[in-house]
Design a protein around this motif. Structure first.
Motif, PDB file in Angstrom:
ATOM      1  N   MET A   1       0.811  -1.219   0.000  1.00  0.00           N
ATOM      2  CA  MET A   1       0.000   0.000   0.000  1.00  0.00           C
ATOM      3  C   MET A   1       0.844   1.269   0.000  1.00  0.00           C
ATOM      4  O   MET A   1       0.328   2.355  -0.292  1.00  0.00           O
ATOM      5  CB  MET A   1      -0.905   0.019   1.244  1.00  0.00           C
ATOM      6  CG  MET A   1      -2.005  -1.028   1.240  1.00  0.00           C
ATOM      7  SD  MET A   1      -2.806  -1.156   2.878  1.00  0.00           S
ATOM      8  CE  MET A   1      -3.349   0.531   3.110  1.00  0.00           C
TER       9      MET A   1
ATOM     10  N   ARG B   1       0.535   4.277  -2.253  1.00  0.00           N
ATOM     11  CA  ARG B   1      -0.756   4.140  -2.928  1.00  0.00           C
ATOM     12  C   ARG B   1      -1.899   4.703  -2.077  1.00  0.00           C
ATOM     13  O   ARG B   1      -2.895   5.175  -2.612  1.00  0.00           O
ATOM     14  CB  ARG B   1      -1.074   2.660  -3.244  1.00  0.00           C
ATOM     15  CG  ARG B   1       0.078   1.854  -3.788  1.00  0.00           C
ATOM     16  CD  ARG B   1       0.638   2.414  -5.067  1.00  0.00           C
ATOM     17  NE  ARG B   1      -0.285   2.337  -6.181  1.00  0.00           N
ATOM     18  CZ  ARG B   1      -0.045   2.855  -7.385  1.00  0.00           C
ATOM     19  NH1 ARG B   1       1.090   3.515  -7.612  1.00  0.00           N
ATOM     20  NH2 ARG B   1      -0.928   2.742  -8.352  1.00  0.00           N
TER      21      ARG B   1
ATOM     22  N   LYS C   1      -4.941  -7.134  -4.963  1.00  0.00           N
ATOM     23  CA  LYS C   1      -5.815  -5.951  -4.938  1.00  0.00           C
ATOM     24  C   LYS C   1      -5.074  -4.738  -4.380  1.00  0.00           C
ATOM     25  O   LYS C   1      -5.215  -3.616  -4.882  1.00  0.00           O
ATOM     26  CB  LYS C   1      -7.067  -6.242  -4.121  1.00  0.00           C
ATOM     27  CG  LYS C   1      -8.039  -7.196  -4.807  1.00  0.00           C
ATOM     28  CD  LYS C   1      -9.237  -7.504  -3.914  1.00  0.00           C
ATOM     29  CE  LYS C   1     -10.208  -8.449  -4.610  1.00  0.00           C
ATOM     30  NZ  LYS C   1     -11.348  -8.822  -3.728  1.00  0.00           N
ATOM     31  N   LEU C   2      -4.295  -4.961  -3.333  1.00  0.00           N
ATOM     32  CA  LEU C   2      -3.551  -3.852  -2.727  1.00  0.00           C
ATOM     33  C   LEU C   2      -2.455  -3.354  -3.659  1.00  0.00           C
ATOM     34  O   LEU C   2      -2.186  -2.150  -3.746  1.00  0.00           O
ATOM     35  CB  LEU C   2      -2.944  -4.297  -1.389  1.00  0.00           C
ATOM     36  CG  LEU C   2      -3.946  -4.655  -0.287  1.00  0.00           C
ATOM     37  CD1 LEU C   2      -3.223  -5.119   0.966  1.00  0.00           C
ATOM     38  CD2 LEU C   2      -4.850  -3.471   0.042  1.00  0.00           C
TER      39      LEU C   2
ATOM     40  N   MET D   1      -4.143  -1.305  -6.368  1.00  0.00           N
ATOM     41  CA  MET D   1      -5.091  -0.277  -5.951  1.00  0.00           C
ATOM     42  C   MET D   1      -4.683   1.088  -6.499  1.00  0.00           C
ATOM     43  O   MET D   1      -3.490   1.394  -6.626  1.00  0.00           O
ATOM     44  CB  MET D   1      -5.183  -0.227  -4.419  1.00  0.00           C
ATOM     45  CG  MET D   1      -3.965   0.305  -3.705  1.00  0.00           C
ATOM     46  SD  MET D   1      -4.094   0.237  -1.891  1.00  0.00           S
ATOM     47  CE  MET D   1      -5.430   1.386  -1.597  1.00  0.00           C
TER      48      MET D   1
ATOM     49  N   SER E   1      -5.045   6.681  -3.530  1.00  0.00           N
ATOM     50  CA  SER E   1      -6.278   7.153  -2.889  1.00  0.00           C
ATOM     51  C   SER E   1      -5.991   7.817  -1.546  1.00  0.00           C
ATOM     52  O   SER E   1      -5.037   7.451  -0.851  1.00  0.00           O
ATOM     53  CB  SER E   1      -7.244   5.983  -2.656  1.00  0.00           C
ATOM     54  OG  SER E   1      -7.517   5.294  -3.858  1.00  0.00           O
TER      55      SER E   1
ATOM     56  N   CYS F   1      -8.182  -1.147   4.305  1.00  0.00           N
ATOM     57  CA  CYS F   1      -7.883  -1.474   2.906  1.00  0.00           C
ATOM     58  C   CYS F   1      -7.770  -2.975   2.673  1.00  0.00           C
ATOM     59  O   CYS F   1      -8.053  -3.459   1.577  1.00  0.00           O
ATOM     60  CB  CYS F   1      -6.598  -0.769   2.466  1.00  0.00           C
ATOM     61  SG  CYS F   1      -6.792   1.024   2.292  1.00  0.00           S
TER      62      CYS F   1
ATOM     63  N   PHE G   1     -10.788  -1.587   0.308  1.00  0.00           N
ATOM     64  CA  PHE G   1     -10.049  -0.368  -0.049  1.00  0.00           C
ATOM     65  C   PHE G   1     -10.849   0.558  -0.955  1.00  0.00           C
ATOM     66  O   PHE G   1     -10.525   1.734  -1.111  1.00  0.00           O
ATOM     67  CB  PHE G   1      -8.710  -0.721  -0.707  1.00  0.00           C
ATOM     68  CG  PHE G   1      -8.820  -1.296  -2.093  1.00  0.00           C
ATOM     69  CD1 PHE G   1      -8.975  -0.483  -3.202  1.00  0.00           C
ATOM     70  CD2 PHE G   1      -8.750  -2.668  -2.287  1.00  0.00           C
ATOM     71  CE1 PHE G   1      -9.072  -1.022  -4.480  1.00  0.00           C
ATOM     72  CE2 PHE G   1      -8.834  -3.210  -3.558  1.00  0.00           C
ATOM     73  CZ  PHE G   1      -9.005  -2.389  -4.657  1.00  0.00           C
ATOM     74  N   GLY G   2     -11.936   0.049  -1.539  1.00  0.00           N
ATOM     75  CA  GLY G   2     -12.737   0.876  -2.443  1.00  0.00           C
ATOM     76  C   GLY G   2     -13.543   1.941  -1.731  1.00  0.00           C
ATOM     77  O   GLY G   2     -13.866   2.978  -2.317  1.00  0.00           O
TER      78      GLY G   2
END
Length: 700
Positions: A297, A300, A535-536, A539, A542, A594, A598-599
């Motif tokens: 992460m 990110r 996914k992380l 991502m 954000s 997250c 995380f969305g």
């Protein structure tokens, strides 16, 4: 609304809120009316206020407890500010009976419980809270220090208890049924017990069974007088020795238990099964997983801790897996390192492919330049564009020189803007380097301090071929043995030279290998972890924020940390460590959020509560390490022998330090030893008016 207005049935007027609140404790309207008629209980639109009778005479006092109907962020109960708390004596219990040495007395927590018990025939008084038998000493009634020949006086004990002659009197302590599940309540109960024993009372523990009836009032309502009388009849007399044994027993101490419940159920089940298969500490597994998520992460995700401020936190963790070689530190780290290595391999493959393309493109570019020179002056001849050089990216490294790290960060930022984590099996070399900060490497110290907070760092190489500014951040994790940690990081002292020590999260475990082979019905599902990590890794960049409820939970935690930092019995290093946890709780909340979702850009209150639980684990582990670094078992034994052989029943930390400066090293260390002995039932720390402490030794 006055106390003289009566209802048609003759009862004194009182709101349904007050009747209902007392009624839930099994107190009838007639009893409520009695308290109102005599002026002890007053009803209002904001709740009720109960004035305390004077403890040892038949008059009312100015002290009260007030139940708020609408707390609005405050506690449900409030008391007069700036006053020592008082023991509550129900009107049904006369002063004469209270002072009768042959009449047993029950001490519980909460006025309504005391009233309920007393009207049921059990003489009972109450405290407002588990530590409300203590008060703040004043300059008029206590000294700053004392010599071995000074008279001892308990001026930090509330006057009601200090002036209460209980020698030879049987006193039952009856706290809520969850007493032994809450370490703070258990400690408070035992500390009160050995204070009462010091005053020569006969102390018995009336332990309510765990169940629906949490408090004494609930128990009397649900189970009745006879059942409670049986508890009193079977209550065992407690001795100082028993208290010392119970408090010194750390086997059942849950302060250092890793809170696996904060993770999604599917992860819990996987990791519990994995722990059994590996026969390894579960703390190491969860911490390694967290670290992997954090480094993916990095660069990110970020959290705006408070709106309209510049307080941002980032997923940056410095984790030291503390344990002996047999505790399988490296295998636990390797499980998740393998997933990260796959990402690094893909980045390497990408770099190699891009390098080949870059070589061809450069060859074409150079040829185009040659053609341009040959055709110099020809109109409309297209000027070639130099191809962009690819940079090798990496997520992890074992190289931790500042120049190398800065270069890696710069290269990553030229591409996909990712962080670089330091991930090693053993942290020895890295810790040694940190130990040199205070002597020389100022630039290295500044670099890592900025990397922990993700700040800008200027890199200049001699000769001028490199001069750039980057935003540095590094997740760091590795294993270390306790003895090595003590020698290299703490250096047998509690001084914090540069703020590095308190930035570490120490994952400790007392788990010992069972040697048993565990065959699971289900194979470890690596797809679950891979899916989360994928996914992380992918991502989008954000910024997250707290929901309004989450913000309240976080702000309350920050206030609690501030209160703990004002506690003078805490060392400066502990205070600094607590302060860093305000940053870490925000980071934990961001990572935990997250991992699961995380969305969604808003972090909820439950996630912050989970982050606080995780923080408390690391705070407990840090304190445990500090105690072990002081060799507390050895020093405790030495101190107890010193107090016994020299027949010392009272001593200050400074006096203890002077007894043996080589062993205790500092006054602060001596105070920590005495505090630890007090927590194990060997004495009591007495606060002085200047914020210091003295120790009263209980020689059982």
């Amino acid at each position: 609304m006055t106390n003289e207005i009566r209802n048609p049935n003759g009862s004194i007027y009182c709101s349904e809120f007050t009747y209902g609140d007392f009624g839930r404790s099994g107190i009838s309207r007639d009893v409520v009316d009695k308290y109102i008629k005599t002026g002890y209980l007053k009803d209002s639109s904001d709740g009720w206020k109960l004035h305390f009778p004077r403890f040892l005479d038949e008059f009312s006092s100015n002290y009260y407890t007030q139940r708020l109907r609408h707390p609005n962020g405050r506690g449900k109960y409030i008391n007069p500010k700036g006053e020592a708390t008082k023991l509550f004596r129900p009107l049904e219990l006369s002063v004469e009976k209270l002072q009768d040495k042959k009449s047993p007395i029950i001490i519980t927590e909460g006025c309504k419980k005391a009233i309920k018990a007393t009207i049921e025939g059990f003489d009972c008084i109450s405290l407002g809270g588990v530590y409300n038998w203590k008060c703040k000493p004043t300059k008029e009634n206590t000294s700053n220090d004392f010599n071995e020949t000074d008279e001892f006086d308990s001026q930090d004990i509330i006057p009601d208890l200090r002036n209460f002659d209980i020698s030879g009197k049987v006193i039952y302590l009856c706290y809520d049924s969850d007493m032994f599940y809450k370490e703070q309540v258990k400690q408070a109960l035992y500390k009160l017990a050995y204070l009462l024993i010091e005053k020569e009372a006969i102390v018995k523990l009336a332990i309510l069974p765990n169940g629906k009836a949490k408090g004494l009032d609930d128990y009397l309502i649900i189970h009745g007088k006879q059942a409670f009388q049986e508890i009193l009849d079977n209550a065992e007399t407690v001795t100082l020795k028993q208290i010392q044994i119970n408090l010194a027993d750390t086997k059942n101490n849950s302060r250092y238990k890793f809170p696996i419940e904060i993770f999604p159920n599917k992860i819990q089940k996987q990791f519990i099964d994995l722990q059994k298969q590996m026969d390894a500490p579960i703390e190491y597994i969860f911490c390694s997983f967290l670290f992997g998520a954090s480094l993916l992460m990095d660069c990110r995700a970020s959290l705006c801790v408070r709106k309209n401020t510049k307080w941002f936190e980032y997923p940056i963790l410095w984790i030291a897996i503390v344990g002996n070689p047999a505790q399988k530190k490296t295998p636990c780290i390797s499980i998740f390192k393998d997933f990260i290595d796959e990402f690094d391999s893909k980045l390497t493959e990408k770099y190699e492919t891009e390098s080949e393309s870059y070589k061809k493109a450069m060859q074409e570019y150079n040829n185009a330049l040659k053609n341009l020179k040959k055709n110099k002056g020809i109109m409309n001849f297209e000027i070639p564009i130099e191809p962009q050089k690819p940079y090798k990216q990496r997520l992890t490294t074992q190289n931790f020189t500042v120049e190398a790290l800065a270069k890696m960060v710069w290269q990553n930022q030229q591409c996909e803007n990712r962080g670089v984590a330091i991930l090693v099996d053993e942290l020895v070399t890295f810790i040694k380097m940190m130990g040199q900060y205070k002597k020389s490497s100022d630039s290295d110290e500044g670099y890592f301090l900025q990397a922990w907070k993700k700040q800008y760092y200027n890199v200049i190489r001699q000769g001028g071929d490199i001069d750039y500014t980057i935003k540095v951040s590094h997740n760091i994790m590795g294993g270390i043995q306790p003895k090595v940690l003590n020698k290299l990081l703490f250096k047998n002292t509690y001084d914090s030279y540069n703020g590095m020590i308190e930035r570490w999260l120490f994952a400790c475990s007392d788990y010992l290998s069972t040697g048993k082979v565990y065959y699971s019905e289900n194979e470890f599902d690596s797809a679950l972890i891979k899916d989360i990590y994928d996914k992380l890794y992918n991502m989008p960049i954000s910024i997250y924020h707290f929901s309004s409820k989450a913000q309240k939970v976080f702000d309350d935690f920050v206030e609690e940390i501030a209160r703990q930092k004002r506690d003078n019995k805490q060392s400066d290093l502990i205070k600094n460590y607590l302060q860093k946890q305000t940053d870490y709780v925000a980071r934990f909340a961001l990572i935990l959020h997250c991992i699961d979702n995380f969305g969604e850009k808003e972090i909820d209150a439950k996630t912050v509560e989970h982050a606080i639980k995780l923080s408390k684990y690391f705070i407990g582990s840090f304190k445990k390490i500090l105690h072990e670094c002081l060799n507390l078992n050895t020093l405790e034994e030495y101190t107890l022998n010193l107090l016994k052989t020299k027949e010392i029943d009272k001593i200050s930390p400074s006096k203890l330090f002077k007894k043996n400066t080589t062993r205790y090293k500092s006054k602060e260390n001596a105070q920590i030893i005495l505090e630890n002995l007090a927590n194990k039932g060997y004495g009591r720390m007495i606060k002085t008016n200047n914020g210091g402490y003295n120790f009263k030794f209980y020689n059982a």
